[in-house]
Design a protein around this motif. Sequence first.
Motif, PDB file in Angstrom:
ATOM      1  N   ALA A 182       0.819  -1.210   0.000  1.00  0.00           N
ATOM      2  CA  ALA A 182       0.000   0.000   0.000  1.00  0.00           C
ATOM      3  C   ALA A 182       0.851   1.257   0.000  1.00  0.00           C
ATOM      4  O   ALA A 182       0.497   2.263  -0.618  1.00  0.00           O
ATOM      5  CB  ALA A 182      -0.927  -0.005   1.208  1.00  0.00           C
ATOM      6  N   THR A 183       2.016   1.188   0.661  1.00  0.00           N
ATOM      7  CA  THR A 183       2.844   2.394   0.817  1.00  0.00           C
ATOM      8  C   THR A 183       4.289   2.203   0.383  1.00  0.00           C
ATOM      9  O   THR A 183       5.111   3.080   0.591  1.00  0.00           O
ATOM     10  CB  THR A 183       2.832   2.850   2.296  1.00  0.00           C
ATOM     11  OG1 THR A 183       3.329   1.782   3.121  1.00  0.00           O
ATOM     12  CG2 THR A 183       1.431   3.220   2.733  1.00  0.00           C
ATOM     13  N   SER A 184       4.618   1.070  -0.210  1.00  0.00           N
ATOM     14  CA  SER A 184       6.007   0.838  -0.616  1.00  0.00           C
ATOM     15  C   SER A 184       6.072  -0.128  -1.789  1.00  0.00           C
ATOM     16  O   SER A 184       5.112  -0.850  -2.076  1.00  0.00           O
ATOM     17  CB  SER A 184       6.831   0.273   0.553  1.00  0.00           C
ATOM     18  OG  SER A 184       6.367  -1.018   0.904  1.00  0.00           O
ATOM     19  N   VAL A 185       7.226  -0.125  -2.459  1.00  0.00           N
ATOM     20  CA  VAL A 185       7.502  -1.052  -3.556  1.00  0.00           C
ATOM     21  C   VAL A 185       8.854  -1.695  -3.302  1.00  0.00           C
ATOM     22  O   VAL A 185       9.840  -0.998  -3.015  1.00  0.00           O
ATOM     23  CB  VAL A 185       7.517  -0.336  -4.919  1.00  0.00           C
ATOM     24  CG1 VAL A 185       8.048  -1.260  -6.011  1.00  0.00           C
ATOM     25  CG2 VAL A 185       6.126   0.146  -5.292  1.00  0.00           C
ATOM     26  N   SER A 186       8.902  -3.034  -3.378  1.00  0.00           N
ATOM     27  CA  SER A 186      10.156  -3.771  -3.212  1.00  0.00           C
ATOM     28  C   SER A 186      10.447  -4.523  -4.506  1.00  0.00           C
ATOM     29  O   SER A 186       9.541  -5.113  -5.100  1.00  0.00           O
ATOM     30  CB  SER A 186      10.053  -4.777  -2.057  1.00  0.00           C
ATOM     31  OG  SER A 186       9.654  -4.149  -0.862  1.00  0.00           O
ATOM     32  N   VAL A 187      11.704  -4.510  -4.922  1.00  0.00           N
ATOM     33  CA  VAL A 187      12.108  -5.208  -6.139  1.00  0.00           C
ATOM     34  C   VAL A 187      13.398  -5.967  -5.859  1.00  0.00           C
ATOM     35  O   VAL A 187      14.339  -5.426  -5.262  1.00  0.00           O
ATOM     36  CB  VAL A 187      12.323  -4.233  -7.316  1.00  0.00           C
ATOM     37  CG1 VAL A 187      12.745  -5.004  -8.575  1.00  0.00           C
ATOM     38  CG2 VAL A 187      11.062  -3.437  -7.597  1.00  0.00           C
ATOM     39  N   ALA A 188      13.443  -7.217  -6.294  1.00  0.00           N
ATOM     40  CA  ALA A 188      14.656  -8.035  -6.147  1.00  0.00           C
ATOM     41  C   ALA A 188      14.973  -8.699  -7.468  1.00  0.00           C
ATOM     42  O   ALA A 188      14.076  -8.985  -8.271  1.00  0.00           O
ATOM     43  CB  ALA A 188      14.468  -9.096  -5.060  1.00  0.00           C
ATOM     44  N   VAL A 189      16.245  -8.944  -7.710  1.00  0.00           N
ATOM     45  CA  VAL A 189      16.651  -9.805  -8.812  1.00  0.00           C
ATOM     46  C   VAL A 189      17.228 -11.068  -8.180  1.00  0.00           C
ATOM     47  O   VAL A 189      17.984 -11.006  -7.211  1.00  0.00           O
ATOM     48  CB  VAL A 189      17.666  -9.123  -9.746  1.00  0.00           C
ATOM     49  CG1 VAL A 189      18.957  -8.756  -9.031  1.00  0.00           C
ATOM     50  CG2 VAL A 189      17.961 -10.006 -10.959  1.00  0.00           C
ATOM     51  N   THR A 190      16.810 -12.213  -8.705  1.00  0.00           N
ATOM     52  CA  THR A 190      17.256 -13.495  -8.164  1.00  0.00           C
ATOM     53  C   THR A 190      17.886 -14.320  -9.268  1.00  0.00           C
ATOM     54  O   THR A 190      17.758 -14.004 -10.460  1.00  0.00           O
ATOM     55  CB  THR A 190      16.076 -14.304  -7.568  1.00  0.00           C
ATOM     56  OG1 THR A 190      15.313 -14.899  -8.635  1.00  0.00           O
ATOM     57  CG2 THR A 190      15.165 -13.424  -6.722  1.00  0.00           C
ATOM     58  N   ASP A 191      18.563 -15.399  -8.860  1.00  0.00           N
ATOM     59  CA  ASP A 191      18.971 -16.373  -9.856  1.00  0.00           C
ATOM     60  C   ASP A 191      17.772 -17.266 -10.165  1.00  0.00           C
ATOM     61  O   ASP A 191      16.678 -17.050  -9.651  1.00  0.00           O
ATOM     62  CB  ASP A 191      20.192 -17.165  -9.388  1.00  0.00           C
ATOM     63  CG  ASP A 191      19.925 -17.996  -8.133  1.00  0.00           C
ATOM     64  OD1 ASP A 191      18.756 -18.207  -7.773  1.00  0.00           O
ATOM     65  OD2 ASP A 191      20.913 -18.443  -7.512  1.00  0.00           O
ATOM     66  N   ALA A 192      17.963 -18.263 -11.014  1.00  0.00           N
ATOM     67  CA  ALA A 192      16.839 -19.092 -11.437  1.00  0.00           C
ATOM     68  C   ALA A 192      16.320 -19.996 -10.328  1.00  0.00           C
ATOM     69  O   ALA A 192      15.246 -20.579 -10.448  1.00  0.00           O
ATOM     70  CB  ALA A 192      17.232 -19.924 -12.650  1.00  0.00           C
ATOM     71  N   SER A 193      17.052 -20.106  -9.213  1.00  0.00           N
ATOM     72  CA  SER A 193      16.590 -20.866  -8.057  1.00  0.00           C
ATOM     73  C   SER A 193      15.953 -19.963  -7.016  1.00  0.00           C
ATOM     74  O   SER A 193      15.671 -20.379  -5.897  1.00  0.00           O
ATOM     75  CB  SER A 193      17.758 -21.647  -7.430  1.00  0.00           C
ATOM     76  OG  SER A 193      18.256 -22.601  -8.327  1.00  0.00           O
TER      77      SER A 193
END
Length: 401
Positions: free
Chosen positions: A91-102
């Motif tokens: 509602a008040t934030s955005v989180s973004v991650a990049v991961t490997d294929a696992s």
Amino acid sequence: MNAGSTKGQPMIETRPQAKLLALLRDEGPLSRVELGERLELPRTRVAAEVTRLGELGLVEAAGPSASRGGRRSTMVRLGGDLRILGVDVGATSVSVAVTDASCEVLAYTVEDCDVRLGPHVVLGRVAALAEKVREQAPGRLLAAGIGLPGPVSFAEGMAVAPPIMPGWDRFSVRDHLGALLHCPVSVDNDVNAMALGERHAGVARSLDDLVFVKVGTGIGCGIVIEGKVYRGAAGTAGDIGHIRLDDTGPACACGEVGCLEAYFGGAALARDAMALARGGRSPFLGEALAHKEKVTAVDVGRAAEAGDVGAVNLIREGGKRLGQVVASLVSFINPGMVVIGGGVAQQLGHRLLAEVRSVVYRRSLPLATGNLPIVLSELGETAGVIGSAWSGTDRAFSLST
């Protein structure tokens, strides 16, 4: 570019290829012999599928396997340069991650962002943050997953009549974000994503039946049955925040009254904390309010830790109401674990957990609760991005991508 397009993306050609990739994601590197045994395929077929996936850049050799007598088999693993994006819109934030294929997190970022700004602004920020994290962990982007704080049509990739998301109703998040990121996108409710994250990488690792309860700005529940998220006929399963507890209770954002969320969501907790502070019934919260415009769940948690009676009572009453609903879920679903997470739950911690446990263990049948752990989330704020990334791999590793 259409988000469903796979331009530049490797296409999964056979069902055994999809199963093989999911197996490597779930269990890590395996020998060709082990792959054949798990997939129940002859050695020649496994060799052919591995060779083709290698040509597509999806798998690679990982050295010889341990000896089982005779010639040692070659280990196979997912391509080391493969990348998945996991996105958690709150509602008040955005989180973004990049991961490997696992789905191991390689880079992660979070920033304040009001979901009420609308899909164009919020998804634009998602794309910008995605570029930022990808610079920290470069590689070949296969897919993305995104969790949204409202009811979602999983099949259509869009939010449907979300109470706290003006402008998002039936906006094609999957198509729009796919065009921005140039990859296939999976869209789900944020709590479902968190449940997947805990099931695959957190405290509920490998459990097939669990309930994840999120207490944040709103309240929701992700239900995993036999290893898969249960979404219901229209995708609204687990919307416990809008279970009515009292016909004359406080107004809720959904337009009704007396909902659980109206009593104990983050906004409700802040409302009641403000009343305590202004009414002089909480010295700690009153002091906090004297130095800023409003008090939040963070302040309630700190006040309770300091022994403030008013704050302790807020947690106790909220925990009892939440516990009543969770007790009903336990009696109905009989999960192997209940995980409590979300921003507010993290701030209130074990005081909230103790109240929920007390109610559930008292109100549910002993057979259902005799070996039932009720625990706090192990992944914290990364549960959503990990689960979203996992959903993204399901899309990438499927014949229908």
